[in-house]
Design an enzyme around this catalytic site. Structure first.
Site, PDB file in Angstrom:
ATOM      1  N   ASP A 114     -12.066  -8.979   4.394  1.00 47.70           N
ATOM      2  CA  ASP A 114     -13.308  -8.979   3.614  1.00 47.70           C
ATOM      3  C   ASP A 114     -13.913 -10.380   3.588  1.00 47.70           C
ATOM      4  OD1 ASP A 114     -13.053  -6.269   2.957  1.00 47.70           O
ATOM      5  OD2 ASP A 114     -13.868  -6.616   0.949  1.00 47.70           O
ATOM      6  N   ASP A 132      -6.216  -6.980   4.114  1.00 48.06           N
ATOM      7  CA  ASP A 132      -7.311  -6.368   3.345  1.00 48.06           C
ATOM      8  C   ASP A 132      -8.209  -7.467   2.792  1.00 48.06           C
ATOM      9  OD1 ASP A 132      -8.783  -4.328   2.036  1.00 48.06           O
ATOM     10  OD2 ASP A 132      -7.801  -4.918   0.166  1.00 48.06           O
ATOM     11  N   LYS A 184       3.397 -15.853   3.847  1.00 53.06           N
ATOM     12  CA  LYS A 184       3.618 -16.552   2.572  1.00 53.06           C
ATOM     13  C   LYS A 184       5.130 -16.745   2.425  1.00 53.06           C
ATOM     14  CE  LYS A 184       2.143 -18.131  -1.453  1.00 53.06           C
ATOM     15  NZ  LYS A 184       1.261 -19.312  -1.587  1.00 53.06           N
ATOM     16  N   ASP A 206      -2.847 -18.502   1.744  1.00 51.14           N
ATOM     17  CA  ASP A 206      -3.841 -19.146   0.877  1.00 51.14           C
ATOM     18  C   ASP A 206      -4.600 -20.234   1.645  1.00 51.14           C
ATOM     19  OD1 ASP A 206      -1.410 -20.483   0.967  1.00 51.14           O
ATOM     20  OD2 ASP A 206      -1.366 -21.024  -1.150  1.00 51.14           O
ATOM     21  N   TYR A 225       0.816  -1.213   0.000  1.00 46.15           N
ATOM     22  CA  TYR A 225       0.000   0.000   0.000  1.00 46.15           C
ATOM     23  C   TYR A 225       0.849   1.262   0.000  1.00 46.15           C
ATOM     24  CZ  TYR A 225      -4.618  -2.046   0.803  1.00 46.15           C
ATOM     25  OH  TYR A 225      -5.803  -2.708   0.668  1.00 46.15           O
TER      26      TYR A 225
HETATM   27  C1  IPM Z   1     -10.280  -1.246   3.735  1.00 45.79           C
HETATM   28  C2  IPM Z   1     -10.549  -0.665   2.376  1.00 45.79           C
HETATM   29  C3  IPM Z   1      -9.369   0.212   1.997  1.00 45.79           C
HETATM   30  C4  IPM Z   1      -8.136  -0.643   1.987  1.00 45.79           C
HETATM   31  C5  IPM Z   1      -9.556   0.952   0.657  1.00 45.79           C
HETATM   32  C6  IPM Z   1     -10.825   1.756   0.642  1.00 45.79           C
HETATM   33  C7  IPM Z   1      -8.358   1.796   0.308  1.00 45.79           C
HETATM   34  O1  IPM Z   1     -10.764  -1.663   1.448  1.00 45.79           O
HETATM   35  O2  IPM Z   1     -10.192  -0.467   4.711  1.00 45.79           O
HETATM   36  O3  IPM Z   1     -10.129  -2.461   3.841  1.00 45.79           O
HETATM   37  O4  IPM Z   1      -7.859  -1.294   0.962  1.00 45.79           O
HETATM   38  O5  IPM Z   1      -7.428  -0.672   2.989  1.00 45.79           O
HETATM   39 MN    MN Z   2     -10.662  -3.650   2.232  1.00 39.11          MN
END
Ligand code: IPM
Ligand code: MN
Length: 368
Positions: free
Chosen positions: A256, A252, A196, A228, A146
């Protein structure tokens, strides 16, 4: 009486409407406890760019600098709308990443919490959920791909190329690992280290530093899992995890997936801690498609308030009360249209009614 200054960054899309519910709760918490909250709204994200020509205006920076904690709504626009903003001012690059960098909020806590009462939201089978899921993803938030060097251009062969650098130094790794071990000590004393190292040198260094850090935490059992494989186990056997630690990009993606196993990112609040400043935010996006309709569930936003009460203000019992109040609203059969289908047998309520019911339930809890 202690006074805490809180910066409120409403953000975009559903941000302002779920922030209203968070404010409702903060006001009630102040009534019930020996604290005062000084709340200051400040523009942030795409809406700030349209209002003030900057997605993270200097005036907002000043409000955040002066705050004891920051509560942030989701940011971002639809793909089409985003194109109206210059690439570097788009809210992710122009506001969110600079916020993380400014306050060095390196430790991102993303709870994946599914008590039995919420099990119906999850796509997982009951036998996989068992007694419920309760794990904490700890994601490094200000390093790695990032924030590494980025380069694009045309190479000697005339081909367009891109180069993005994944960089960590040992201090960055040590800092996040300490946070993870400390968290494991407060929970079940089991830490899953996600990496990894069969491919990435960054993971090799990460694991070397882990061996140094763990010396100070002899009681914590460390279990290594490749990223993974961790993705698979999150679906097949999420109850095997308690605390998971990982670098930024892995975090990240896996966080999710954590939202996925809950059934919605709408059930995922988060905390982003630095040594001197913390901000709290829902893990989900700004959902422009349902903005302004009073149907978005404010759970992640109110959950972020609960995390703030505990982690920034040490109000552990009131945070617990707030979690219980939210679970209670679901347990009583209520839900919102973004989380539940009309024919699913739930009693459908609006964003504001959900907030009202959480407030009522909190009001009924004994004062700490
Ligand atoms: C999160 C979001 C952010 C990230 C984006 C919006 C830049 O997806 O907070 O997980 O990738 O960190
Ligand atoms: Mn995210």
């Amino acid at each position: 009486m202690t006074t805490y200054k809180i910066a409120l960054l409403d953000g975009d899309g559903i941000g302002p409407e779920i922030m209203l519910e968070a404010v409702k709760i903060l006001k009630l918490v102040a009534e019930r406890n020996d604290v005062e909250f000084e709340l200051t709204h400040a523009p942030f994200g795409a809406s700030a760019w349209f209002e003030c020509g900057s997605s993270f205006p200097d005036s907002t920076k000043a409000v955040c600098d002066a705050a004891d904690a920051i509560l942030k709504g989701p940011i971002g626009l639809s793909h089409e709308e985003s194109k109206k903003i210059p690439v570097d001012q788009q809210p992710e690059r122009g506001a969110l990443l600079p916020l993380r960098r400014r306050y060095n909020t390196y430790a991102n806590f993303r709870p994946v919490y599914l008590p039995r009462g919420l099990a119906h939201f999850s796509p997982l089978k009951p036998e996989i959920i068992g007694e419920g899921i309760d794990l904490m993803i700890i994601r490094e938030l200000v390093g790695g791909l990032y924030f590494g060097l980025k380069e694009t251009g045309v190479n000697a062969e005339g081909k367009r190329y891109v180069k993005e650098v994944l960089e960590y130094d040992e201090d960055q790794i040590r800092n996040i690992l300490k946070v993870a071990f400390d968290t494991a000590m407060k929970r079940k004393k089991v830490l899953h280290n996600i990496h990894k190292s069969n491919v990435l040198k960054s993971s090799v260094l990460w694991n070397e530093v882990l061996e140094e850090v763990r010396v100070d935490y002899p009681e914590v059992e460390v279990i290594h899992i490749l990223v993974d494989a961790a993705a698979t186990y999150l679906c097949l056997k999420p109850t095997m995890f308690d605390v998971m630690v990982m670098e930024n990009m892995f975090g990240d993606i896996l966080s999710d997936q954590g939202g996925g196993i809950l059934g919605s990112l709408g059930l995922m609040p988060s905390a982003c801690l630095g040594d001197n400043k913390a901000y709290y935010e829902p893990s989900h996006g700004s959902a422009p498609d349902i903005a302004g309709k009073n149907i978005a569930n404010p759970y992640s936003m109110i959950g972020s308030v609960a995390m703030m009460l505990e982690m920034s203000f040490g109000m552990t019992q009131e945070a617990r009360n707030l979690w219980d109040a939210m679970q209670g609203v679901f347990a009583a059969g209520f839900s919102t249209p973004d989380l539940s289908k009309a024919d699913s047998g739930v009693k459908m309520i609006s964003t504001s009614e959900f907030g009202d019911r959480v407030a009522q339930a909190l009001q009924a809890a004994p004062k700490p």
